[in-house]
Enzyme design. Structure first.
Site, short mmCIF file in Angstrom:
data_model
loop_
_atom_site.label_atom_id
_atom_site.label_comp_id
_atom_site.label_asym_id
_atom_site.label_seq_id
_atom_site.Cartn_x
_atom_site.Cartn_y
_atom_site.Cartn_z
CE1 TYR A 58 20.98 -28.26 25.58
CE2 TYR A 58 22.25 -30.37 25.26
CZ TYR A 58 21.03 -29.54 25.12
OH TYR A 58 19.95 -30.05 24.71
CB VAL A 91 34.35 -33.62 26.12
CG1 VAL A 91 35.29 -33.16 24.88
CG2 VAL A 91 35.45 -34.03 27.22
CB THR A 109 32.62 -35.26 32.75
OG1 THR A 109 31.64 -34.09 33.08
CG2 THR A 109 33.85 -34.81 32.16
CG PHE A 156 30.11 -21.18 37.68
CD1 PHE A 156 29.84 -22.23 38.77
CD2 PHE A 156 31.28 -20.69 37.68
CE1 PHE A 156 30.96 -22.67 39.69
CE2 PHE A 156 32.32 -20.97 38.53
CZ PHE A 156 32.19 -22.09 39.45
CG LEU A 157 26.67 -22.34 30.64
CD1 LEU A 157 25.23 -23.38 30.65
CD2 LEU A 157 27.15 -22.16 29.56
CD GLN A 177 8.77 -22.09 42.30
OE1 GLN A 177 8.96 -21.04 42.74
NE2 GLN A 177 7.65 -22.77 42.02
CB CYS A 202 25.05 -30.03 36.18
SG CYS A 202 25.52 -29.57 34.64
CD GLN A 247 20.65 -38.47 39.70
OE1 GLN A 247 19.50 -38.12 39.73
NE2 GLN A 247 20.82 -39.62 38.86
NE ARG A 267 9.14 -28.22 36.92
CZ ARG A 267 10.49 -28.42 37.15
NH1 ARG A 267 11.31 -27.56 37.91
NH2 ARG A 267 11.30 -29.20 36.49
P1 NAD Z 1 27.23 -32.39 25.79
O1 NAD Z 1 27.18 -33.75 25.86
O2 NAD Z 1 26.48 -31.28 25.18
O3 NAD Z 1 28.56 -31.80 24.79
C1 NAD Z 1 29.77 -32.47 24.67
C2 NAD Z 1 30.26 -32.77 23.33
O4 NAD Z 1 31.48 -33.21 23.66
C3 NAD Z 1 29.63 -33.94 22.66
O5 NAD Z 1 29.13 -33.28 21.58
C4 NAD Z 1 30.69 -34.80 22.11
O6 NAD Z 1 30.37 -35.35 20.80
C5 NAD Z 1 31.96 -33.87 22.31
N1 NAD Z 1 33.24 -34.80 22.45
C6 NAD Z 1 33.43 -35.88 23.41
N2 NAD Z 1 34.74 -36.12 23.21
C7 NAD Z 1 35.27 -35.37 22.19
C8 NAD Z 1 36.54 -35.20 21.74
N3 NAD Z 1 37.68 -36.18 22.06
N4 NAD Z 1 36.55 -34.45 20.80
C9 NAD Z 1 35.60 -33.35 20.30
N5 NAD Z 1 34.61 -33.50 20.84
C10 NAD Z 1 34.34 -34.50 21.62
O7 NAD Z 1 27.97 -31.76 27.18
P2 NAD Z 1 27.76 -30.52 27.90
O8 NAD Z 1 26.29 -30.32 28.54
O9 NAD Z 1 28.19 -29.26 27.03
O10 NAD Z 1 28.66 -30.56 29.07
C11 NAD Z 1 30.07 -30.50 28.84
C12 NAD Z 1 30.72 -30.44 30.23
O11 NAD Z 1 30.57 -29.19 30.77
C13 NAD Z 1 30.61 -31.51 31.21
O12 NAD Z 1 31.64 -31.74 32.11
C14 NAD Z 1 29.34 -30.96 32.14
O13 NAD Z 1 29.28 -31.45 33.39
C15 NAD Z 1 29.79 -29.38 32.17
N6 NAD Z 1 28.77 -28.22 32.38
C16 NAD Z 1 27.48 -28.48 31.79
C17 NAD Z 1 26.62 -27.60 32.13
C18 NAD Z 1 25.21 -27.61 31.42
O14 NAD Z 1 24.76 -26.84 31.58
N7 NAD Z 1 25.08 -28.52 30.54
C19 NAD Z 1 26.99 -26.45 32.70
C20 NAD Z 1 28.30 -26.33 33.40
C21 NAD Z 1 29.47 -27.35 33.21
C1 UDX Z 2 22.77 -26.05 36.94
C2 UDX Z 2 23.57 -24.78 37.58
O1 UDX Z 2 22.52 -23.84 38.02
C3 UDX Z 2 24.55 -24.32 36.88
O2 UDX Z 2 25.30 -23.16 37.54
C4 UDX Z 2 25.74 -25.16 36.34
O3 UDX Z 2 26.65 -24.58 35.61
C5 UDX Z 2 24.98 -26.38 35.50
O4 UDX Z 2 23.76 -26.95 36.60
P1 UDX Z 2 20.98 -26.20 34.82
O5 UDX Z 2 20.86 -27.59 35.15
O6 UDX Z 2 21.18 -25.75 33.60
O7 UDX Z 2 22.11 -25.53 35.69
O8 UDX Z 2 19.65 -25.42 35.62
P2 UDX Z 2 19.13 -24.93 37.06
O9 UDX Z 2 18.52 -23.59 36.71
O10 UDX Z 2 20.06 -24.91 37.90
O11 UDX Z 2 17.99 -26.07 37.37
C6 UDX Z 2 18.37 -27.15 37.61
C7 UDX Z 2 17.24 -28.06 38.13
O12 UDX Z 2 16.68 -27.55 39.28
C8 UDX Z 2 15.81 -27.87 36.99
O13 UDX Z 2 15.23 -29.08 36.88
C9 UDX Z 2 15.02 -26.85 37.78
O14 UDX Z 2 13.76 -26.82 37.35
C10 UDX Z 2 15.16 -27.16 39.30
N1 UDX Z 2 14.87 -25.90 40.18
C11 UDX Z 2 15.88 -24.95 40.21
C12 UDX Z 2 14.04 -26.27 41.17
O15 UDX Z 2 13.11 -27.10 41.04
N2 UDX Z 2 13.88 -25.24 42.20
C13 UDX Z 2 14.45 -24.07 41.97
O16 UDX Z 2 14.31 -23.11 42.89
C14 UDX Z 2 15.64 -23.83 40.96
#
Ligand code: NAD
Ligand code: UDX
Length: 479
Positions: free
Chosen positions: A13, A88, A90, A161-162, A266, A275, A277, A442
């Protein structure tokens, strides 16, 4: 060094959308996203991307094959790259020391070891995954312990931070980009290289540079602050339900104070997502390890309040349905953790569904984007049930909201999808069992018009006209 090639380990993601936008905005750089998972990479190379994210298809279509590549050839991508993102997963540790709280860094470590094995020349390695403070030190230790002649590394922290559902806009118009590095001339030079990449589309004044540890902690802090606002407003939603105040009015009045601001107030069934939790648990664990139990307890409360909110909402549903949902048909509208994503990680819908299933309900689930197989996996996972077959027999997954509501006793809305606001509720009411209940987790529906249609309506943080039938069945909540 001028960065010509970027490699990203992890096509999830974060890695997928981030690198797609980078490729879009930096046509002079070749970006290769690699993953261990063949399936994931073949989906990135297909017409149906592995994740749903508004605007992502268009960006990938424009760049893929031009300067954006998805591959399983991790070795070549590392060798060729000047700069390597580690993106990757975490997750929270599920066993051993720190189980249930600490971040599991095995994938980060695996990525670092892969880099150490095959890298040649000078590499800038960028931690994009969310990690505990000082994780960069561990990465560097692995890299340097395996160092070969002619290879040198700089480690940067560049947390992402997306938010899902708005990832493309968040990346294109980021409030800020944060880059942390070593406070040495080589560290500063590496920071400048990464700044240069982002400056292709982000103004320099929105790119903040810090030391590595501040950068790592800022990511955990940002998520903790955001989640804390939701738990704060959710805690007050319980006060509203008990007193007759309306949480939306309270949030508006409070949010208009420019020091507080209106976003992330909200009230809801609880926050979900991969993220919040995980990162707060990680922060709590770090505080405990640093012998700061009061700080740990403070942040733990954000999680506890979220659990309370999910349980409180589920209990309200059961209580309003005359304290029994055994064999009742209940519609679940929305299964994703928020709208505009197909992601269900830590979705509050899982908690609500599991509670209702434990009480013997039959669920009819509809979500516009979540795959049926994902719903089944989430509800039959060993962490939520010991009876997966029974669960499978108690759920029906629909691809049409009208079919999902036909003949059911109640609707429980768990995700704020826009389309739920414009459904034909007259038609739905007619097809449901009576009394027909709606639980809006919601606060997105027009409650007055639903009551006029005849629904028994309940929501978060507001006491609506009390359903006549439920009243006579005694309730533990204050009237
Ligand atoms: P994800 O599980 O969607 O993707 C991680 C990918 O890494 C998987 O496809 C896995 O197969 C791959 N992977 C694992 N070990 C590998 C290796 N050694 N080489 C190549 N690929 C490997 O995870 P995500 O949601 O993209 O999150 C990634 C990181 O970014 C986490 O630390 C998360 O906390 C952070 N993050 C996530 C979000 C979000 O919105 N999802 C936002 C900000 C930060
Ligand atoms: C969050 C952070 O916003 C983002 O900056 C970080 O990089 C990854 O974690 P995300 O989890 O994708 O992003 O979505 P977010 O919009 O933050 O919503 C998280 C949860 O909170 C959702 O279940 C959402 O419905 C809920 N939420 C959000 C509320 O219940 N009330 C609000 O006012 C805002």
């Amino acid at each position: 060094m001028v960065i010509k090639k970027i490699c990203c380990l992890g096509a999830g993601y974060v890695g997928g959308p981030t690198c797609s936008v980078m490729a879009l905005k930096c046509p002079d750089i070749t970006v290769t996203v690699v993953d261990k998972s063949k399936d994931r990479i073949s989906q990135w190379n297909s017409d149906k991307l592995p994740i749903y994210e508004p605007g992502l298809d268009e960006v990938v279509r424009e760049c893929r094959g031009r300067n954006l590549f998805f591959s399983t050839d991790i070795e070549t991508a590392i060798k060729e790259a000047d700069l390597i993102f580690i993106s990757v997963n975490t997750p929270t540790k599920t066993f051993g020391n720190g189980k249930g709280r600490a971040a599991d860094l095995k994938y980060v470590e695996g990525a670092a070891r892969m880099i150490a094995e095959v890298a040649t020349g000078n590499k800038i390695v960028v931690e994009k995954s969310t990690v505990p403070v000082r994780a960069a030190e561990s990465i560097l230790n692995i890299l340097r312990a395996n160092n070969r002649p002619g290879v040198s590394y700089q480690i940067l922290s560049n947390p992402e931070f997306l938010a899902e559902g708005t990832a493309i806009d968040d990346l294109l118009y980021a409030d800020r980009v944060l880059i942390g590095g070593e406070e040495t001339p080589e560290g500063h030079a590496a920071i400048e290289e990464l700044c240069w990449v982002y400056e292709h589309w982000i103004s320099r004044r929105n790119i903040i540079t810090t030391n590595t540890w501040s950068s790592e902690l800022s990511k955990l802090a940002a998520n903790a602050f955001l989640a804390q606002r939701i738990s704060s407003i959710n805690s007050l939603s319980a006060v509203c339900e008990a007193t007759g105040a309306d949480i939306s009015e309270v949030a508006r009045a409070v949010g208009l104070d420019s020091r507080i601001g209106s976003k992330f107030l909200q009230a809801s069934v609880g926050f979900g997502g991969s993220c919040f939790q995980k990162d707060i648990l990680n922060l709590v664990y770090i505080c405990e390890c640093l012998n700061l139990p009061e700080v740990a307890a403070y942040w733990q409360q954000v999680i506890d309040m979220n659990e309370y909110q999910k349980s409180r909402f589920s209990a309200k549903v059961i209580e309003s349905l005359f304290n029994t949902v055994s064999d009742k048909q209940i519609t679940i509208l929305g299964f994703a953790f928020k709208k505009d994503t197909g992601d269900t990680r830590e979705s509050p819908a899982i908690h609500v569904c599991t509670t209702l299933l434990d009480e013997g309900a039959k669920l009819h689930i509809y979500d516009p984007k979540v795959e049926s197989s994902q719903i089944v996996d989430d509800l039959t996972h060993p962490s939520v049930t010991e009876e997966p077959e029974k669960v499978k027999n108690s759920i029906t997954i629909h691809n049409d909201p009208y079919k999902a509501t036909m003949g059911t006793h109640a609707i429980v809305l768990c995700t704020e999808w826009d389309e739920f606001m414009t459904l034909d509720y007259e038609r739905i009411y007619k097809s449901m069992m009576k009394p027909a209940h709606i639980f809006d987790g919601r606060k997105i529906l027009d409650h007055d018009s639903l009551i006029k249609i005849g629904f028994q309506v309940q929501t978060i943080g507001k006491r609506l006209a009390r359903p006549l039938l439920a009243r006579s069945w005694g309730s533990s909540h204050q009237a």
